[in-house]
Design an enzyme around this catalytic site. Structure first.
Site, PDB file in Angstrom:
ATOM      1  N   ASP A   1      -4.832   8.729   9.267  1.00 20.81           N
ATOM      2  CA  ASP A   1      -4.891   7.852  10.434  1.00 20.81           C
ATOM      3  C   ASP A   1      -4.780   8.650  11.725  1.00 20.81           C
ATOM      4  O   ASP A   1      -4.009   9.594  11.810  1.00 20.81           O
ATOM      5  CB  ASP A   1      -3.692   6.899  10.418  1.00 20.81           C
ATOM      6  CG  ASP A   1      -3.970   5.653   9.632  1.00 20.81           C
ATOM      7  OD1 ASP A   1      -5.061   5.562   9.068  1.00 20.81           O
ATOM      8  OD2 ASP A   1      -3.081   4.799   9.601  1.00 20.81           O
TER       9      ASP A   1
ATOM     10  N   LYS B   1       0.839  -1.201   0.000  1.00 23.27           N
ATOM     11  CA  LYS B   1       0.000   0.000   0.000  1.00 23.27           C
ATOM     12  C   LYS B   1       0.875   1.252   0.000  1.00 23.27           C
ATOM     13  O   LYS B   1       0.677   2.164  -0.808  1.00 23.27           O
ATOM     14  CB  LYS B   1      -0.882   0.001   1.251  1.00 23.27           C
ATOM     15  CG  LYS B   1      -1.606   1.291   1.497  1.00 23.27           C
ATOM     16  CD  LYS B   1      -2.424   1.253   2.778  1.00 23.27           C
ATOM     17  CE  LYS B   1      -1.664   1.714   4.011  1.00 23.27           C
ATOM     18  NZ  LYS B   1      -1.422   3.155   4.083  1.00 23.27           N
TER      19      LYS B   1
ATOM     20  N   ASP C   1       4.726   0.367  12.105  1.00 21.40           N
ATOM     21  CA  ASP C   1       3.455  -0.190  11.627  1.00 21.40           C
ATOM     22  C   ASP C   1       3.221  -1.621  12.127  1.00 21.40           C
ATOM     23  O   ASP C   1       2.107  -2.134  12.028  1.00 21.40           O
ATOM     24  CB  ASP C   1       3.391  -0.149  10.093  1.00 21.40           C
ATOM     25  CG  ASP C   1       3.251   1.274   9.577  1.00 21.40           C
ATOM     26  OD1 ASP C   1       3.054   2.189  10.391  1.00 21.40           O
ATOM     27  OD2 ASP C   1       3.346   1.474   8.344  1.00 21.40           O
TER      28      ASP C   1
HETATM   29  C1  UD1 Z   1       4.978   6.565   6.499  1.00 18.40           C
HETATM   30  C2  UD1 Z   1       3.940   5.471   6.408  1.00 18.40           C
HETATM   31  C3  UD1 Z   1       3.459   5.051   7.790  1.00 18.40           C
HETATM   32  C4  UD1 Z   1       4.650   4.685   8.666  1.00 18.40           C
HETATM   33  C5  UD1 Z   1       5.684   5.802   8.662  1.00 18.40           C
HETATM   34  C6  UD1 Z   1       6.946   5.468   9.425  1.00 18.40           C
HETATM   35  C7  UD1 Z   1       2.791   5.943   4.336  1.00 18.40           C
HETATM   36  C8  UD1 Z   1       1.544   6.354   3.677  1.00 18.40           C
HETATM   37  N1  UD1 Z   1       2.800   5.946   5.666  1.00 18.40           N
HETATM   38  O1  UD1 Z   1       4.323   7.702   7.077  1.00 18.40           O
HETATM   39  O2  UD1 Z   1       2.595   3.930   7.637  1.00 18.40           O
HETATM   40  O3  UD1 Z   1       4.192   4.483   9.981  1.00 18.40           O
HETATM   41  O4  UD1 Z   1       6.063   6.122   7.312  1.00 18.40           O
HETATM   42  O5  UD1 Z   1       7.504   4.308   8.933  1.00 18.40           O
HETATM   43  O6  UD1 Z   1       3.760   5.599   3.693  1.00 18.40           O
HETATM   44  N2  UD1 Z   1       7.775  14.222  10.812  1.00 18.40           N
HETATM   45  C9  UD1 Z   1       8.002  15.527  11.123  1.00 18.40           C
HETATM   46  N3  UD1 Z   1       8.072  16.440  10.111  1.00 18.40           N
HETATM   47  C10 UD1 Z   1       7.922  16.097   8.802  1.00 18.40           C
HETATM   48  C11 UD1 Z   1       7.673  14.734   8.499  1.00 18.40           C
HETATM   49  C12 UD1 Z   1       7.612  13.827   9.542  1.00 18.40           C
HETATM   50  O7  UD1 Z   1       8.140  15.911  12.283  1.00 18.40           O
HETATM   51  O8  UD1 Z   1       7.988  16.974   7.928  1.00 18.40           O
HETATM   52  C13 UD1 Z   1       7.698  13.231  11.920  1.00 18.40           C
HETATM   53  C14 UD1 Z   1       6.314  12.685  12.082  1.00 18.40           C
HETATM   54  O9  UD1 Z   1       5.542  13.517  12.912  1.00 18.40           O
HETATM   55  C15 UD1 Z   1       6.576  11.341  12.710  1.00 18.40           C
HETATM   56  C16 UD1 Z   1       7.918  10.921  12.130  1.00 18.40           C
HETATM   57  O10 UD1 Z   1       8.490  12.110  11.609  1.00 18.40           O
HETATM   58  O11 UD1 Z   1       6.688  11.464  14.100  1.00 18.40           O
HETATM   59  C17 UD1 Z   1       7.839   9.858  11.057  1.00 18.40           C
HETATM   60  O12 UD1 Z   1       7.100  10.349   9.971  1.00 18.40           O
HETATM   61  P1  UD1 Z   1       7.334   9.871   8.459  1.00 18.40           P
HETATM   62  O13 UD1 Z   1       8.525   8.975   8.387  1.00 18.40           O
HETATM   63  O14 UD1 Z   1       7.309  11.086   7.594  1.00 18.40           O
HETATM   64  O15 UD1 Z   1       6.061   8.987   8.197  1.00 18.40           O
HETATM   65  P2  UD1 Z   1       5.004   9.126   7.034  1.00 18.40           P
HETATM   66  O16 UD1 Z   1       5.695   9.312   5.729  1.00 18.40           O
HETATM   67  O17 UD1 Z   1       3.969  10.102   7.420  1.00 18.40           O
END
Ligand code: UD1
Length: 429
Positions: free
Chosen positions: A119, A23, A309
């Site tokens: 989510d 996904k 996850d």
């Molecule tokens: C993706 C996955 C999600 C998984 C996560 C971590 C998808 C659709 N989702 O989410 O299922 O749990 O990776 O493996 O692919 N953060 C910031 N600033 C930013 C971006 C992120 O502070 O600009 C923080 C977030 O709040 C979070 C952490 O970084 O605490 C991880 O986020 P990130 O790795 O970006 O996860 P997603 O891409 O949202």
């Protein structure tokens, strides 16, 4: 219509579970297709609700999208002129919509993307996405709930360092940089197999990328990309779900299409805990039929660490495994909603900040529970299998977002799981 799963406890899952494309890759690859005019075809796409939402979002940008869930294909015809706005209505339903940001700035020079909800798993900022695009020369601001990024005269290569290896920020900076003038280096990037998958697809479109899968990605900008055909990488989180399902129910499952290499941390932990893990010609096999496996400590980390996850599955497993253990969540705050539901099933689990301590019990006790996101929902179904009596798992639409026909896959493994109308007389308050 609201639906729930009725799970009859007591099954030891045995047999084969098939895993198809991820996904979390398929959705991003659909956005990547925006980068090239013409017809791009994705194969090995899972039959899940989120792909339908992403298809709708791309249609509103002017792309002709045909999603054949049965065949597992998405065909995207991308016209010369595309829109640049992703509406809140769709973005709130699918946080992964944010992945159109990079491709739109690169192709159109402008992106207006609603700041997502998605989510219910803690606050998730976009600051790293914004900083990366700004380093490439875009102007970024938030207005009326939209993140607006503009680069009217195009992007230019830059040396960028992410403060944290965010998956989403890595993707957006990577997809924005492929059409930038000059060379971009991105340090401290995410190394997930889904990032490698995106880079592989971009390379097949004509992008020049080195280092995907390591901490530093280098991109040499090109003038244009061509459409391609690409098979989505296997879903490691779905594969991990079946691994934990086998372990928690003391069953024996061959995960066909699973890639053990992408699950090194969780499979090693399960093996240390007393499960048998075997790499097979078609995937891998997890067996826990000999004895009750031991609980183990887990700390979630960016890949190749233990995936956040899979954390709800580790909690479920520890709740019924031998002994006490601690699960630590390092990526998302407040991602412990599974715990209160597991407690309803009789699990001995206490939250302390970003830790959860469990003392395993041999058998849970069936009860109505509520799933709050994709993974907690699937984890609660597994918990219901290790419970005496019936467990009713509400919020099945969450599970449908991530698992193709979950109850059928469960039944094929010998579980008694049925989908039924959720006739609860009151809405949640
Ligand atoms: C993706 C996955 C999600 C998984 C996560 C971590 C998808 C659709 N989702 O989410 O299922 O749990 O990776 O493996 O692919 N953060 C910031 N600033 C930013 C971006 C992120 O502070 O600009 C923080 C977030 O709040 C979070 C952490 O970084 O605490 C991880 O986020 P990130 O790795 O970006 O996860 P997603 O891409 O949202």
């Amino acid at each position: 219509m609201r639906e729930r799963f009725r799970v009859v406890g007591g099954a030891h899952l045995r047999g084969e579970a098939a895993v198809v494309g991820a996904k979390n890759s398929a959705l991003k690859l659909m956005a990547v297709a925006l980068l090239a005019v013409g017809r791009t075809t994705l194969t090995n796409v899972p039959a899940i609700a989120d792909v339908t939402i992403m298809a709708e979002l791309l249609r509103r940008l002017g792309v002709d999208v045909v999603y054949d869930a049965r065949l597992g294909t998405v065909v995207l015809d991308v016209p010369e002129r595309i829109g640049h706005r992703a509406d809140y209505e769709l973005v709130r339903a699918l946080r992964a919509s944010i992945s159109v940001l990079g491709p739109l700035v690169a192709r159109v020079g402008e992106a207006d993307v609603a700041v997502p909800g998605g989510d219910a798993i803690g606050s998730r900022g976009l600051d790293l996405h914004a900083a990366g695009l700004e380093a490439l020369g875009a102007q970024v601001h938030v207005t009326h709930g939209y993140l607006v990024a503009t680069a009217p005269s195009g992007l230019r290569g830059a040396d960028i360092r992410l403060d944290f290896p965010s998956v989403g920020a890595t993707e957006n900076v990577l997809t924005a940089s492929v059409l930038a003038r000059g060379t971009t280096t991105i340090d401290n990037v995410a190394k997930e197999p889904e990032i490698v998958d995106i880079a592989d697809m971009l390379v097949s479109m004509g992008a020049r990328i080195e280092g995907a899968g390591t901490s530093r990605i280098t991109v040499h900008g090109v003038d244009a990309l061509s459409p391609t055909e690409h098979a989505v990488v296997s879903d490691r989180i779905a594969a991990g779900t079946w691994a934990f399902a086998a372990a928690a129910t003391r069953g024996d499952i061959e995960v066909v299409g699973g890639v053990a290499e992408h699950l090194r941390a969780p499979l090693a932990a399960l093996e240390d805990a007393g499960c048998q893990i075997e790499v097979t010609a078609r995937g891998f096999r997890v067996s826990a039929t000999d004895r009750r496996p031991r609980a183990f400590d887990v700390a979630t980390l960016p890949y190749p660490g233990f995936p956040t996850d899979l954390q709800p599955f580790a909690l479920t497993y520890n709740a019924v495994a031998e002994g006490s253990a601690m699960v630590t969540e390092n990526l998302f705050e407040a991602r412990f909603r599974t715990v209160q539901e597991l407690a309803r099933l009789g699990a001995d689990a206490q939250i302390d900040g970003h830790h959860v301590m469990t003392h395993g019990v041999p058998l849970l006790s069936g009860a109505p529970v509520e799933s709050s996101d994709i993974r907690s929902g699937a984890a609660l179904v597994i918990a219901g299998l290790v419970a005496e009596g019936d467990t009713l798992v509400s919020g099945v639409h969450h599970i449908d977002r991530g698992y193709p026909r979950f109850e059928e896959a469960m039944r094929a493994l010998g579980a008694d799981v049925t989908r039924e109308p959720d006739d609860a007389p009151f809405d949640e308050v």
